[in-house]
Scaffold this active site. Structure first.
Site: not given
Ligand code: GLN
Length: 490
Positions: A78, A153, A177
């Site tokens: 990532k 994400s 994410s």
């Molecule tokens: N969807 C969650 C957010 O937008 C988690 C994102 C993540 O785990 N980086 O904060």
């Protein structure tokens, strides 16, 4: 060959000399060239370095030198992870053009294990989002249905693994994410216990929640990746000094007699009926595998979304000040307008709409007016939720829920309704807020062929029970299909 191999089977075949690392690497890049223009998994490719590393593995094997546990296996990273000499944007214009002079600890450890790093994957800007649509650079598409999001994400990492552009990937998980994109793409995703893995070189989103996680085509692979990256690190004081087992060895452990809790609140969380049905079937399967199914409850789950979005935005707003030198400070009510202006200015530097929204929210909850009523209260609810989950995990070995309330949404769905997106994070947030490990394994598909995920949460530092249960379930779980249609034939 990548279609039929997993991380551990490929590593074993390379070690036995049945497969050349260079061929595996060439196939990964052939797949990337074939499909990535459309699927948008990658932000940067490192083909030259990957081929050199693969040839080094082949030479080491020819000369009888010892090979690392992941020697020759194509792995994607990532773009939230710093990579020496390779651009790292974290999906944001604000970091565009930056090439870190160092590797994140997890990247260093993967190299040491002999993994072949193929490139950096697409993500929501700075990790903020659930669909990868907030990437500043490109759209990622779900290989099971190109009109849908792969989740986020870590959407790019999930697409890469689902289509075998890599056999495994690292993601980062602050509130789901790694697990949610795994669920949406029919792959396995593991968020380890907070502190299990070093965060050195991981671009920070919300430091009390961030954790590097693993994605793979099977449960054993997710475990093997964790074995390679876990453990103490002098450069991150939150990385635990606990011993690191060979996590993949938990696969195959007897799960008979394990007590497995079904979270009541998760079942009444507005689940899509197709997800609810798949979940019920999965619980039934675990019962047939000899697990004892127990009802469990964590009433504070109802407040998980509110709690997370107060704490994560607060931490993000203070973490992000480092990028443009703007202190998003608020002293008085009028300050809100002033802040709008400041953030408006930072558009030139490149923060996108979602990141600005988070900075606004976070700065507000940390302001003198809101600190007690929002930030401090959220801290208390976080503690309550952690206590409830820990109490239930005193009675049972694992807690089950669907990973997400439904399958992957269509691209553009909820584009102007951020709250609806936040609400869909409900089921992954509890493990993040409580710092507990949680694994997402494929749990069949909707009649339209969209993958669904089963989430298995366990006690702190007991990733092994989650892997054992996930592996046992994986062997009996209905598969969404061998490979997503968009992976195509080579
Ligand atoms: N969807 C969650 C957010 O937008 C988690 C994102 C993540 O785990 N980086 O904060």
């Amino acid at each position: 060959m990548l279609e039929t191999e997993s991380i551990t089977t490929l590593a074993a075949r390379i070690a036995r000399g049945e497969v050349r690392a260079e061929d595996a690497c060439a196939e990964a890049f052939a797949r990337i060239r074939r499909s990535d223009g459309d699927l948008g998994a990658f932000l940067a490719l490192t083909e030259e370095g990957a081929l050199t590393a693969a040839r080094d593995v082949d030479r080491a094997r020819d000369e009888g030198r010892p090979l690392g546990a992941l020697a020759g296996v194509p792995i994607a990273l990532k773009d939230s992870l710093c990579t020496r000499g390779v651009p790292t944007t974290c999906g944001s214009r604000i970091l565009e053009g930056w090439t870190p002079p160092y590797d994140a600890t997890v990247v260093e450890r993967l190299r040491e294990a002999g993994a072949i790093l193929v490139g950096k994957t697409n993500m929501d800007e700075l990790g903020m989002g659930s669909s990868t649509e907030h990437s500043a650079f490109r759209v990622s598409r779900n290989p099971w249905d190109r009109g849908r999001t792969p989740g986020g994400s870590s959407g790019g990492s999930a697409v890469a693994v689902a289509t075998r552009m890599a056999l495994g990937a690292l993601g980062s998980d602050t509130g789901g994410s790694v697990r949610q994109p795994a669920a949406f793409t029919g792959t396995v995703g593991l968020k380890p216990t907070y502190g299990r893995v070093s965060r050195y070189g991981l671009v920070a989103f919300a430091s009390s929640l961030d954790q590097v996680g693993t994605l793979a085509t099977d449960v054993r692979g997710a475990g093997a990746l964790l074995t390679a990256i876990a453990g103490a690190d002098a450069r991150d004081s939150t990385a635990s000094a606990r011993g690191v087992p060979r996590f993949e060895d938990a696969c195959g452990r007897d799960v008979r007699g394990l007590r497995v809790g079904v979270l009541d609140e998760a079942q009444h969380a507005g689940l899509d009926p197709r997800a609810a049905e798949a979940f019920d079937r999965a619980v039934g399967e675990l019962g047939r595998l000899g697990c004892e199914i127990v009802r469990t409850s964590a009433p504070s789950l109802a407040h998980a979304v509110a709690t997370y979005y107060v704490l994560a935005t607060a931490e993000a707003s203070s973490n992000l000040a480092r990028f443009d030198g703007v202190r998003f400070g608020l002293r008085e009510r009028e300050g809100v307008r002033h802040l709008h202006e400041l953030i408006g200015k930072s558009r030139d530097h490149g923060f996108g709409a979602e990141v600005k929204r988070r900075i606004l929210l976070g700065t507000f909850v940390l302001s003198a007016d809101a600190f007690d009523s929002h930030y401090r209260k959220a801290q208390k609810v976080r503690r309550l939720l952690r206590d409830e989950l820990t109490r239930e995990l005193g009675r049972v070995d694992a807690l089950l829920s669907p990973t997400a309330p439904g399958p992957a949404p269509a691209l553009g769905d909820h584009a102007d309704d951020p709250l609806a997106v936040y609400l869909s994070d409900l089921l992954t947030l509890p493990a993040s807020l409580a710092g507990l490990p949680a694994l997402s394994v494929p749990c069949g598909a909707t009649p339209e062929g969209l993958p669904l995920g089963l989430q298995i949460m366990t006690r702190a530092f007991d990733e092994e029970t989650a892997l054992a249960l996930g592996h046992a379930y994986e062997r009996v779980a209905p598969l969404p299909g061998a490979l997503p249609p968009a992976a195509g034939a080579l």
